[in-house]
Design an enzyme around this catalytic site. Sequence first.
Site, PDB file in Angstrom:
ATOM      1  N   GLY A  35       3.338   0.857  -5.560  1.00  0.00           N
ATOM      2  CA  GLY A  35       2.623   1.200  -6.791  1.00  0.00           C
ATOM      3  C   GLY A  35       2.794   2.689  -7.095  1.00  0.00           C
ATOM      4  N   HIS A  36       2.576   3.524  -6.056  1.00  0.00           N
ATOM      5  CA  HIS A  36       2.765   4.976  -6.235  1.00  0.00           C
ATOM      6  C   HIS A  36       4.227   5.281  -6.569  1.00  0.00           C
ATOM      7  CE1 HIS A  36      -0.712   5.089  -3.234  1.00  0.00           C
ATOM      8  NE2 HIS A  36      -1.191   5.680  -4.305  1.00  0.00           N
TER       9      HIS A  36
END
Length: 285
Positions: A35-36
């Site tokens: 996600g990051h």
Amino acid sequence: MTVIKKLDDLDIILSKFQRKKILGLVPTMGSIHRGHISLIKTALKVSDEVWVSIFVNPTQFNDVNDYKKYPKDVQKDINQIESLAPNIKIFLPSVYEMYGSNIDKISFNFDGIDKVLEGLKRPGHFDGVGTIVKKLFEIFNPNFVFFGEKDFQQTIIVQKIIDAYFKNIKMIICPTIRAENGLALSSRNSLLSKKANKNISIIYDSLLFAKQNFYKFSVKEMGKIIKVNIEKNPGFFLEYFELRCSKTLKTYKRGNNQNSQCRAFICVTVDGVRLIDNLLLNHEN
Ligand code: PAF
């Protein structure tokens, strides 16, 4: 790879940054996952210089144990970020560096957005988020900041901070990244047991069920079915399932809010690990 821990060192580097160039900031609490990575990749596309901050912010935890057990693996984080592009810069401050000896949070007026959903369950959480985000924005004066749709309520809070204090910053919201079983990626997922992981797809499946049956069931009926389905898995507890208007986070009412975007918000505790997710039900983004 540049990893800066002290504000004084950071100030020196930032003072040399030509403000004609675009600075992108990706605030994180570390425990970097895909996600990051998607936030950082988006930042790389639109910025000349990308900074990732890694800071587990104490003022946004209303439970000391939750703060203590928050997953941390700084070296792994640095390696992952470096493998994306070695010119990304990391800001890795200590609590003292960010707060000095007064670990206090600002009390913001978020027009009630901070009193529902996560805000209701975690009192003071969004004041803590607002406090650290404001500090980071003041330090970096970024052009773009990147946040994930998974924490949708947080993006509204950040937009309020931007509107109030940083009119020149633009927030880019990146889509939720999911595991194969639909689980929204989050640092907390690493705390899940193998056994819990087996049935975890029920969270995203519940959101999909809500989307598919949006016009078929009332919110109440939908909530009941979802609760039963979730809680038949041992150790799973539905904290909330709510339909709210995307823009205002006010409760979605079919008659009144027909033209508004309706978003389902869910929070499930699995063996004590809180997992949140959300999905737009009626209109596309
Ligand atoms: O979403 C997070 O990881 C945190 O809430 C943030 C925005 C980095 C502030 O600590």
